[in-house]
Scaffold this active site. Sequence first.
Site, PDB file in Angstrom:
ATOM      1  N   ASP A 158       7.034  -8.552  11.586  1.00 50.29           N
ATOM      2  CA  ASP A 158       6.159  -7.534  11.285  1.00 50.29           C
ATOM      3  C   ASP A 158       6.747  -6.416  10.805  1.00 50.29           C
ATOM      4  O   ASP A 158       7.364  -5.722  11.625  1.00 50.29           O
ATOM      5  CB  ASP A 158       5.097  -7.474  12.333  1.00 50.29           C
ATOM      6  CG  ASP A 158       4.140  -6.449  12.119  1.00 50.29           C
ATOM      7  OD1 ASP A 158       4.365  -5.870  10.939  1.00 50.29           O
ATOM      8  OD2 ASP A 158       3.092  -6.250  12.996  1.00 50.29           O
ATOM      9  N   GLY A 178       8.600  -7.811   2.960  1.00 51.74           N
ATOM     10  CA  GLY A 178       7.563  -8.198   2.373  1.00 51.74           C
ATOM     11  C   GLY A 178       8.102  -9.300   1.061  1.00 51.74           C
ATOM     12  O   GLY A 178       7.302  -8.916  -0.075  1.00 51.74           O
ATOM     13  N   HIS A 223       2.512  -0.105  -2.242  1.00 50.51           N
ATOM     14  CA  HIS A 223       1.103   0.013  -3.118  1.00 50.51           C
ATOM     15  C   HIS A 223      -0.009  -0.674  -2.190  1.00 50.51           C
ATOM     16  O   HIS A 223      -0.941  -0.217  -2.215  1.00 50.51           O
ATOM     17  CB  HIS A 223       1.314  -0.363  -4.327  1.00 50.51           C
ATOM     18  CG  HIS A 223       1.300  -1.783  -4.664  1.00 50.51           C
ATOM     19  ND1 HIS A 223       1.088  -2.376  -5.837  1.00 50.51           N
ATOM     20  CD2 HIS A 223       1.425  -2.907  -4.010  1.00 50.51           C
ATOM     21  CE1 HIS A 223       1.218  -3.583  -5.985  1.00 50.51           C
ATOM     22  NE2 HIS A 223       1.228  -3.984  -4.662  1.00 50.51           N
ATOM     23  N   ASP A 224       0.197  -1.793  -1.230  1.00 50.14           N
ATOM     24  CA  ASP A 224      -0.590  -2.134  -0.314  1.00 50.14           C
ATOM     25  C   ASP A 224      -1.171  -1.254   0.505  1.00 50.14           C
ATOM     26  O   ASP A 224      -2.381  -1.772   1.283  1.00 50.14           O
ATOM     27  CB  ASP A 224      -0.169  -3.590   0.218  1.00 50.14           C
ATOM     28  CG  ASP A 224       0.294  -4.349  -1.056  1.00 50.14           C
ATOM     29  OD1 ASP A 224      -0.409  -4.604  -1.768  1.00 50.14           O
ATOM     30  OD2 ASP A 224       1.310  -5.433  -0.537  1.00 50.14           O
TER      31      ASP A 224
END
Length: 347
Positions: A231, A188, A249-250
């Site tokens: 992904d 990410g 945290h998402d």
Amino acid sequence: MEDESWMKLILINQGYFISSSLKALVKLKVPDILNKAAPSLSPVEICDQLPLRSKATLDSSASQLGRLMRALAMFGVFQECPSSEGEQRYGLNAVSKHLVTEGNSESMVPSMMFFPKQYNVWDLLPDAILEGVQPGSKAHGGKSVFELDPAIVKVFNTVMSAYTRRTMRLALQVYDGFQHAEVIVDVGGSLGASLEIILAKYPNVKGINFDLPAVVEHAAKVQGMENVGGDMFVSVPQGDLMLLKWVLHDWNDEKAIKILENCRQSLAEGGKVVVIDALLPEVAEKSEEYSLADKNAVLYDLAMLTTGEAAKERTYKELEQVAMAAGFSSLSVRARVDSASIIEIYP
Ligand SMILES: C[S@@+](CC[C@H](N)C(=O)[O-])C[C@H]1O[C@@H](n2cnc3c(N)ncnc32)[C@H](O)[C@@H]1O
């Protein structure tokens, strides 16, 4: 001692007057104007540099602007520099320097402008509580932030990069855990800002910037860094250090566990995961006055509540539970910069 409770409540209740006033000044680029004109300008001199609709309003425009500047100076955002004749004049201080945009790749302005504008969801909170659905999810029809209109996602990624540049610059001053890695996978990693900074300091380390294909398409091209689209809920590339910065945290615990499991599966022998997130204070740690970093962390948690589908910041214990559920054996908090904690997780 006078009871100040009434006035304390006014400060909280009307705190948005201060953030809204600041936003108005930032939109008018007042910090950039002050930066060029150092050390100080009067409200009339500032207004003289604004594209006023009519020069005839100079005095009334300056009167309004001066009232905003006075309030913000009282809240510590600008420096009051009165002339010997007592004329109101203002300059930048350490706080407002973060609001300069020109020549400042770490400016706070992009994020300040982005969040409230795109996600005006605070009014949804009472219903969200009654329905048990996070307002971020309600506002986006159940989609995650990363599934929104590509134009919004593109701005979001640029905003993240500015924030990340500051955090990583400070992180590398106090944390040396990236130094001996062979391959760091930034899971990410967005546009690659973190790896760009790490590899500039440690050119022998190889980096893989891993994010959704539509994101890495726009990522930086950096010597020693490969951009890989994919992904993270399916699999992540192999490496001996997995960086998860502002990623766990998402997601809710179930999804955070899945991300960590996939990191563990691709982790080389002797490797580790490095999480950078704002750890919330444990309730039991409550002291008279929380630190600025703790208060910032709780504001991030509210940002998560109002932007994400099920996003949240975690306490150390909550992160530990998620890491253990993903098959890891131990954690160690290695450093904190601003409100971001750097936590190593070992298999
Ligand atoms: C809050 S941003 C953090 C970006 C970066 N780590 C930083 O600190 O600046 C979260 C990132 O996770 C990425 N992301 C979301 N879903 C993903 C998925 N399924 N696979 C890989 N990356 C994903 C987003 O595109 C976004 O870049």
